[in-house]
Design a protein around this motif. Structure first.
Motif, mmCIF file in Angstrom:
data_model
loop_
_atom_site.group_PDB
_atom_site.id
_atom_site.type_symbol
_atom_site.label_atom_id
_atom_site.label_comp_id
_atom_site.label_asym_id
_atom_site.label_seq_id
_atom_site.Cartn_x
_atom_site.Cartn_y
_atom_site.Cartn_z
ATOM 1 N N ASN A 173 0.927 -1.196 0.001
ATOM 2 C CA ASN A 173 0.107 -0.059 0.009
ATOM 3 C C ASN A 173 1.016 1.355 0.048
ATOM 4 N N GLU A 174 1.822 1.211 0.707
ATOM 5 C CA GLU A 174 3.006 2.134 0.981
ATOM 6 C C GLU A 174 3.350 2.647 -0.606
ATOM 7 N N ALA A 202 -7.831 4.731 5.012
ATOM 8 C CA ALA A 202 -8.464 5.762 4.575
ATOM 9 C C ALA A 202 -7.832 7.217 5.271
ATOM 10 N N LYS A 203 -7.223 7.105 6.480
ATOM 11 C CA LYS A 203 -6.489 8.151 6.994
ATOM 12 C C LYS A 203 -5.182 8.505 6.017
ATOM 13 N N ASN A 204 -4.408 6.994 5.808
ATOM 14 C CA ASN A 204 -3.227 7.341 4.916
ATOM 15 C C ASN A 204 -3.656 8.101 3.718
ATOM 16 N N LEU A 205 -4.777 7.730 3.088
ATOM 17 C CA LEU A 205 -5.082 8.063 1.934
ATOM 18 C C LEU A 205 -5.275 9.757 2.059
ATOM 19 N N MET A 206 -5.587 10.206 2.964
ATOM 20 C CA MET A 206 -5.639 11.501 3.175
ATOM 21 C C MET A 206 -4.521 12.326 3.319
ATOM 22 N N LYS A 207 -3.568 11.520 4.113
ATOM 23 C CA LYS A 207 -2.228 11.900 4.160
ATOM 24 C C LYS A 207 -1.552 12.175 3.002
ATOM 25 N N TYR A 208 -1.886 11.466 1.981
ATOM 26 C CA TYR A 208 -1.249 11.606 0.715
ATOM 27 C C TYR A 208 -2.062 12.125 -0.481
ATOM 28 N N ILE A 213 -12.264 10.139 -1.311
ATOM 29 C CA ILE A 213 -12.317 8.853 -0.623
ATOM 30 C C ILE A 213 -13.614 8.008 -0.756
ATOM 31 N N GLN A 214 -13.789 6.888 -1.208
ATOM 32 C CA GLN A 214 -14.915 6.124 -1.264
ATOM 33 C C GLN A 214 -14.972 5.096 -0.350
ATOM 34 N N LEU A 215 -15.583 5.131 0.639
ATOM 35 C CA LEU A 215 -15.691 4.106 1.818
ATOM 36 C C LEU A 215 -16.604 2.893 1.712
ATOM 37 N N ASP A 216 -16.134 1.622 1.263
ATOM 38 C CA ASP A 216 -16.751 0.384 0.786
ATOM 39 C C ASP A 216 -17.105 -0.367 2.044
ATOM 40 N N LYS A 217 -18.446 -0.476 2.181
ATOM 41 C CA LYS A 217 -19.150 -1.414 3.205
ATOM 42 C C LYS A 217 -18.515 -1.208 4.777
ATOM 43 N N MET A 218 -17.972 0.038 5.081
ATOM 44 C CA MET A 218 -17.448 0.404 6.262
ATOM 45 C C MET A 218 -18.469 0.429 7.342
ATOM 46 N N ASN A 228 -15.385 12.718 11.293
ATOM 47 C CA ASN A 228 -14.782 13.897 12.403
ATOM 48 C C ASN A 228 -13.321 14.019 12.211
ATOM 49 N N TYR A 229 -12.699 12.984 11.877
ATOM 50 C CA TYR A 229 -11.295 13.205 11.561
ATOM 51 C C TYR A 229 -10.999 13.834 10.242
ATOM 52 N N LYS A 230 -11.549 13.665 9.299
ATOM 53 C CA LYS A 230 -11.318 14.433 8.065
ATOM 54 C C LYS A 230 -11.792 15.879 8.456
ATOM 55 N N ASN A 231 -12.907 16.343 8.984
ATOM 56 C CA ASN A 231 -13.373 17.494 9.112
ATOM 57 C C ASN A 231 -12.240 18.414 9.940
#
Length: 282
Positions: A173-174, A202-208, A213-218, A228-231
């Motif tokens: 993933n890295e 998802a948090k890593n995708l934000m960092k990069y 980001i499409q959250l699937d079946k989360m 909340n983290y994103k905001n």
């Protein structure tokens, strides 16, 4: 809005009526004048009525009236009224009725889902996937537009959306994360959308710096944490939710204040209850 072309409608007609209506052909007096009303047996949002009317014209009938797409109709109201010979009316009847049964159901289901979403989140959009009924894409897209949604993707050529199987090309993933900046540079006018199934990813995708980001079946509680983290940390990034979302559970996702809800369920919601009333002019 758009309408299907006559060429496209002829293809549809020829699938069901390649030669003649055999049942009508063996009847006598089929040149008698007739009228046909196609009406709804339930409350609906009209979709593809322009195409239903065009089919009637292409098959030699005259359109007396029709309700435009996006019209709200109550049970019992007429969608399309045509006149012509009995034979031409019969050729038109099922082709127009079936088209309206599918398209009006999609539009109505779309609108029902959208109403639920807007009750809880006025800034969240209902987005439909590219998983339309095969060979019926334009009808499906017109129907969801009539219902108030927007297409999430119209096809593979016009948007960037990385799924898990796109990451198989990389050793980790890295390594994939490191490529996000390059993806954005190659197509600077496009947003890079990446699907994710876990909080950590998802948090890593934000960092990069993924754009969407499409959250699937989360799970719902994890989505809430991520919103909340994103905001707090990446307010410019958009969050979509997807995976098994339909009319029965969309309210739960709308309450989470995401930016968009992605669904394919609208395309398999069945058919509207639409009837016909044929009268012979003696």
């Amino acid at each position: 809005m758009f309408n299907l072309t006559n060429e496209e409608l002829y293809k549809y007609i020829n699938e069901d009526l390649p030669y003649l209506d055999l049942t009508t052909y063996i009847q006598t007096n089929k040149d008698k004048k007739a009228t046909l009303e196609i009406y709804t047996r339930e409350d609906i949002i009209v979709a593809c009525s322009e195409e239903a009317a065009s089919i009637a014209k292409l098959l030699g009938c005259k359109v007396k009236e029709f309700k435009p797409s996006k019209t709200n109709l109550k049970k019992g109201e007429v969608i399309l009224k045509i006149k012509g010979t009995y034979e031409n009316i019969q050729q038109t009847l099922k082709l127009s009725q079936v088209l309206l049964e599918y398209s009006c159901k999609i539009a109505t289901q779309t609108n029902n889902m959208l109403k639920i979403i807007k009750q809880h989140n006025s800034t969240c959009e209902l987005l439909t996937t590219r998983k339309t009924i095969p060979f019926s894409k334009k009808m499906c897209i017109k129907a969801i537009l009539c219902g108030g949604a927007l297409p999430h993707r119209l096809g593979l050529s016009e948007s960037i959306l990385f799924f898990d199987y796109h990451r198989k090309l990389y050793s980790s993933n890295e390594e994939f994360y490191e490529q996000i900046t390059n993806f954005k540079k190659q197509l600077p006018e496009k947003k890079v959308i990446i699907e994710s199934e876990t909080l950590k990813d998802a948090k890593n995708l934000m960092k990069y710096k993924a754009d969407v980001i499409q959250l699937d079946k989360m799970p719902l509680d994890e989505i809430e944490k991520l919103v909340n983290y994103k905001n707090s940390n990446y307010p410019h990034i958009k969050l979509l939710v997807a995976g098994g979302i339909n009319l029965s559970n969309v309210e739960n996702y709308a309450k989470l204040k995401v930016d968009g809800i992605v669904t394919s369920s609208i395309y398999s919601c069945g058919m509207a209850n639409i009837g016909c009333n044929l009268k012979i002019k003696h």
